[in-house]
Design a protein around this motif. Structure first.
Motif, PDB file in Angstrom:
ATOM      1  N   ASP A 219      60.448  57.460  29.365  1.00 45.44           N
ATOM      2  CA  ASP A 219      61.526  56.518  29.053  1.00 45.44           C
ATOM      3  C   ASP A 219      61.971  55.758  30.309  1.00 45.44           C
ATOM      4  O   ASP A 219      61.620  56.120  31.442  1.00 45.44           O
ATOM      5  CB  ASP A 219      62.714  57.269  28.456  1.00 45.44           C
ATOM      6  CG  ASP A 219      63.591  56.381  27.593  1.00 45.44           C
ATOM      7  OD1 ASP A 219      63.355  55.160  27.551  1.00 45.44           O
ATOM      8  OD2 ASP A 219      64.516  56.912  26.955  1.00 45.44           O
ATOM      9  N   TYR A 220      62.742  54.686  30.114  1.00 46.24           N
ATOM     10  CA  TYR A 220      63.353  53.976  31.239  1.00 46.24           C
ATOM     11  C   TYR A 220      64.432  54.838  31.865  1.00 46.24           C
ATOM     12  O   TYR A 220      65.160  55.543  31.153  1.00 46.24           O
ATOM     13  CB  TYR A 220      63.968  52.661  30.766  1.00 46.24           C
ATOM     14  CG  TYR A 220      62.969  51.656  30.253  1.00 46.24           C
ATOM     15  CD1 TYR A 220      62.144  50.955  31.131  1.00 46.24           C
ATOM     16  CD2 TYR A 220      62.840  51.417  28.891  1.00 46.24           C
ATOM     17  CE1 TYR A 220      61.223  50.031  30.663  1.00 46.24           C
ATOM     18  CE2 TYR A 220      61.925  50.487  28.409  1.00 46.24           C
ATOM     19  CZ  TYR A 220      61.116  49.797  29.305  1.00 46.24           C
ATOM     20  OH  TYR A 220      60.211  48.897  28.829  1.00 46.24           O
TER      21      TYR A 220
ATOM     22  N   LEU B  93      69.328  50.558  28.201  1.00 42.40           N
ATOM     23  CA  LEU B  93      68.942  49.245  27.692  1.00 42.40           C
ATOM     24  C   LEU B  93      70.187  48.557  27.121  1.00 42.40           C
ATOM     25  O   LEU B  93      70.313  48.306  25.924  1.00 42.40           O
ATOM     26  CB  LEU B  93      67.851  49.393  26.631  1.00 42.40           C
ATOM     27  CG  LEU B  93      66.531  50.035  27.113  1.00 42.40           C
ATOM     28  CD1 LEU B  93      65.567  50.188  25.956  1.00 42.40           C
ATOM     29  CD2 LEU B  93      65.918  49.212  28.229  1.00 42.40           C
TER      30      LEU B  93
ATOM     31  N   ASN C  22      70.904  47.096  32.446  1.00 39.59           N
ATOM     32  CA  ASN C  22      70.070  48.171  32.996  1.00 39.59           C
ATOM     33  C   ASN C  22      70.881  49.126  33.883  1.00 39.59           C
ATOM     34  O   ASN C  22      70.452  49.490  34.982  1.00 39.59           O
ATOM     35  CB  ASN C  22      68.890  47.587  33.787  1.00 39.59           C
ATOM     36  CG  ASN C  22      67.989  46.739  32.922  1.00 39.59           C
ATOM     37  OD1 ASN C  22      67.975  46.866  31.700  1.00 39.59           O
ATOM     38  ND2 ASN C  22      67.222  45.860  33.546  1.00 39.59           N
TER      39      ASN C  22
ATOM     40  N   THR D 111      73.036  52.648  34.981  1.00 41.45           N
ATOM     41  CA  THR D 111      72.650  54.070  35.035  1.00 41.45           C
ATOM     42  C   THR D 111      73.872  54.976  34.949  1.00 41.45           C
ATOM     43  O   THR D 111      73.862  56.081  35.485  1.00 41.45           O
ATOM     44  CB  THR D 111      71.876  54.358  36.337  1.00 41.45           C
ATOM     45  OG1 THR D 111      72.648  53.887  37.456  1.00 41.45           O
ATOM     46  CG2 THR D 111      70.531  53.663  36.344  1.00 41.45           C
TER      47      THR D 111
ATOM     48  N   ARG E  78      55.167  54.281  33.566  1.00 40.69           N
ATOM     49  CA  ARG E  78      55.502  52.890  33.856  1.00 40.69           C
ATOM     50  C   ARG E  78      56.315  52.777  35.144  1.00 40.69           C
ATOM     51  O   ARG E  78      57.402  53.356  35.231  1.00 40.69           O
ATOM     52  CB  ARG E  78      56.324  52.274  32.724  1.00 40.69           C
ATOM     53  CG  ARG E  78      55.660  52.247  31.375  1.00 40.69           C
ATOM     54  CD  ARG E  78      56.603  51.749  30.310  1.00 40.69           C
ATOM     55  NE  ARG E  78      57.756  52.630  30.125  1.00 40.69           N
ATOM     56  CZ  ARG E  78      58.633  52.509  29.138  1.00 40.69           C
ATOM     57  NH1 ARG E  78      58.498  51.531  28.263  1.00 40.69           N
ATOM     58  NH2 ARG E  78      59.633  53.340  29.018  1.00 40.69           N
TER      59      ARG E  78
ATOM     60  N   ASP F  95      57.877  50.276  35.658  1.00 40.01           N
ATOM     61  CA  ASP F  95      59.004  49.556  35.065  1.00 40.01           C
ATOM     62  C   ASP F  95      60.154  50.499  34.729  1.00 40.01           C
ATOM     63  O   ASP F  95      61.304  50.058  34.618  1.00 40.01           O
ATOM     64  CB  ASP F  95      58.563  48.840  33.778  1.00 40.01           C
ATOM     65  CG  ASP F  95      57.294  48.019  33.967  1.00 40.01           C
ATOM     66  OD1 ASP F  95      56.763  48.002  35.090  1.00 40.01           O
ATOM     67  OD2 ASP F  95      56.814  47.430  32.991  1.00 40.01           O
ATOM     68  N   SER F  96      59.867  51.781  34.544  1.00 42.51           N
ATOM     69  CA  SER F  96      60.914  52.739  34.206  1.00 42.51           C
ATOM     70  C   SER F  96      61.943  52.875  35.318  1.00 42.51           C
ATOM     71  O   SER F  96      63.076  53.303  35.068  1.00 42.51           O
ATOM     72  CB  SER F  96      60.303  54.112  33.910  1.00 42.51           C
ATOM     73  OG  SER F  96      59.561  54.077  32.709  1.00 42.51           O
ATOM     74  N   PHE F  97      61.567  52.524  36.561  1.00 47.23           N
ATOM     75  CA  PHE F  97      62.464  52.718  37.697  1.00 47.23           C
ATOM     76  C   PHE F  97      62.793  51.456  38.485  1.00 47.23           C
ATOM     77  O   PHE F  97      63.762  51.440  39.227  1.00 47.23           O
ATOM     78  CB  PHE F  97      61.867  53.757  38.655  1.00 47.23           C
ATOM     79  CG  PHE F  97      62.075  55.172  38.224  1.00 47.23           C
ATOM     80  CD1 PHE F  97      63.226  55.868  38.573  1.00 47.23           C
ATOM     81  CD2 PHE F  97      61.143  55.820  37.441  1.00 47.23           C
ATOM     82  CE1 PHE F  97      63.428  57.181  38.174  1.00 47.23           C
ATOM     83  CE2 PHE F  97      61.328  57.131  37.021  1.00 47.23           C
ATOM     84  CZ  PHE F  97      62.479  57.815  37.394  1.00 47.23           C
TER      85      PHE F  97
ATOM     86  N   ALA G 230      68.267  51.644  38.630  1.00 44.15           N
ATOM     87  CA  ALA G 230      67.545  52.917  38.693  1.00 44.15           C
ATOM     88  C   ALA G 230      67.108  53.292  40.106  1.00 44.15           C
ATOM     89  O   ALA G 230      67.320  54.423  40.553  1.00 44.15           O
ATOM     90  CB  ALA G 230      66.330  52.867  37.771  1.00 44.15           C
TER      91      ALA G 230
ATOM     92  N   SER H  14      53.041  56.286  39.352  1.00 44.47           N
ATOM     93  CA  SER H  14      52.939  55.536  38.103  1.00 44.47           C
ATOM     94  C   SER H  14      51.571  54.874  37.972  1.00 44.47           C
ATOM     95  O   SER H  14      50.759  54.885  38.898  1.00 44.47           O
ATOM     96  CB  SER H  14      54.021  54.438  38.067  1.00 44.47           C
ATOM     97  OG  SER H  14      55.316  54.984  38.157  1.00 44.47           O
TER      98      SER H  14
ATOM     99  N   ASP I 265      56.311  44.630  31.479  1.00 46.03           N
ATOM    100  CA  ASP I 265      57.689  44.145  31.509  1.00 46.03           C
ATOM    101  C   ASP I 265      57.945  43.176  32.656  1.00 46.03           C
ATOM    102  O   ASP I 265      58.901  42.401  32.615  1.00 46.03           O
ATOM    103  CB  ASP I 265      58.663  45.320  31.642  1.00 46.03           C
ATOM    104  CG  ASP I 265      58.679  46.208  30.414  1.00 46.03           C
ATOM    105  OD1 ASP I 265      58.126  45.792  29.377  1.00 46.03           O
ATOM    106  OD2 ASP I 265      59.235  47.314  30.493  1.00 46.03           O
TER     107      ASP I 265
END
Length: 300
Positions: free
Chosen positions: A170-171, A175, A179, A181, A210, A212-214, A219, A230, A250
């Motif tokens: 997951d991200y 969302l 974005n 935290t 991904r 992109d998750s971080f 993040a 990744s 993304d």
């Protein structure tokens, strides 16, 4: 009449040159695509940390997409064996969502589990495969000899070093349009997992399919992690001279974070592999050799 014949001759010669050039370009493209799917190479990185006392050697692979290097991936197995890693990290998309079964990933795990412990985190292809209900993937991976980390972690000892090794898909943010935290914005179990994961004196290593998750939002300046590994973006799929990879999920066109090593505020290091294969993308891999990433963790 002689002038007309000379003109026709020049036209035929020009057409022949153009045809030869087109054929040469087509052959070059075909050869380069073949190399980009079948010519394995190793890429090495070294990271120093005051949480490491003696060297640890990691082998990172990702995005196999059911591809095979030789019969039953013999070439890939031999490369991993030759590197002699302390841990083998499989960071997702080793199968395809439409795979009939998981035998390629399972056979690879069975062959390399005696080289080093195998840790496996899920990618989008595994998530979709599981969603289709094709087979009991998680159990198959575990029975083959892998330790599957899915929004979970293990505390392990490697060469006298304490390492907290986690895996997630997951991200690492909410969302929510920004974005963020915060505890209030994020999914509670994910927020708690990341909070618990960073709360240790061990070396903190996260497998996240991904990048992109971080990399988005807060993040990479919130979560205190020593190394995230990744894949996912296949190095940009097509790599152009100077410009680099052309597309990155993304991140869109000409993305920044599709391969190599990167550094952020609290997320100290991120290593992204170009991966080993490709799913059914609109463009094939090009100028983009499949890679096994070797990471040397050493004392600072």
């Amino acid at each position: 009449m002689g002038h007309l014949l000379k003109r026709r001759k020049r036209i035929f010669m020009a057409a022949g040159i153009v045809l030869a050039a087109v054929i040469a370009i087509a052959v070059f493209i075909k050869v380069e695509i073949y190399i980009s799917y079948n010519s394995l190479e190793a890429e090495e990185y070294t990271i120093s940390s005051d949480r490491i006392n003696s060297e640890v050697k990691l082998a990172l692979i990702s995005d196999l997409h059911d591809h095979t290097f030789g019969e039953k991936n013999e070439e890939l197995v031999q490369m991993l064996k030759g590197q002699g890693p302390d841990l083998i990290l499989m960071a997702g998309d080793m199968i395809n969502d439409i795979s009939k079964d998981s035998h390629v990933a399972v056979e690879l795990i069975e062959q390399v589990k005696d080289i080093a412990p195998v840790y496996y985190s899920l990618g989008n292809q595994e998530e979709d495969y599981i969603g289709r209900g094709t087979s009991d993937l998680l159990n198959e991976l575990k029975e083959a000899g892998a330790i599957v980390l899915d929004e979970s972690y293990q505390d392990i000892q490697v060469n006298g070093n304490a390492i907290r090794l986690g895996g997630m898909y997951d991200y690492a943010f909410a969302l929510d349009g920004n974005n963020t935290t915060t505890k209030e914005s994020m999914r509670p179990s994910l927020y708690q997992f990341l909070t618990d994961f960073q709360d240790t004196d061990s070396y903190r290593l996260m497998m996240a399919h991904r990048p992109d998750s971080f990399i988005f939002g807060d993040a990479a300046k919130t979560w205190d992690i020593d190394l995230v590994v990744s894949g996912h973006n296949h190095g940009g799929q097509v790599i152009l001279p100077v410009l680099g990879g052309i597309y990155g999920g993304d991140q869109g066109w000409f993305p920044k974070y599709v391969d190599g090593i990167h550094h952020f505020k609290t997320l100290k290091n991120m290593i992204i592999t170009r991966g080993l294969g490709s799913g059914k993308e609109k463009l094939p891999r090009f100028n983009n050799k499949p890679e096994v990433v070797i990471i040397h963790l050493e004392k600072e």
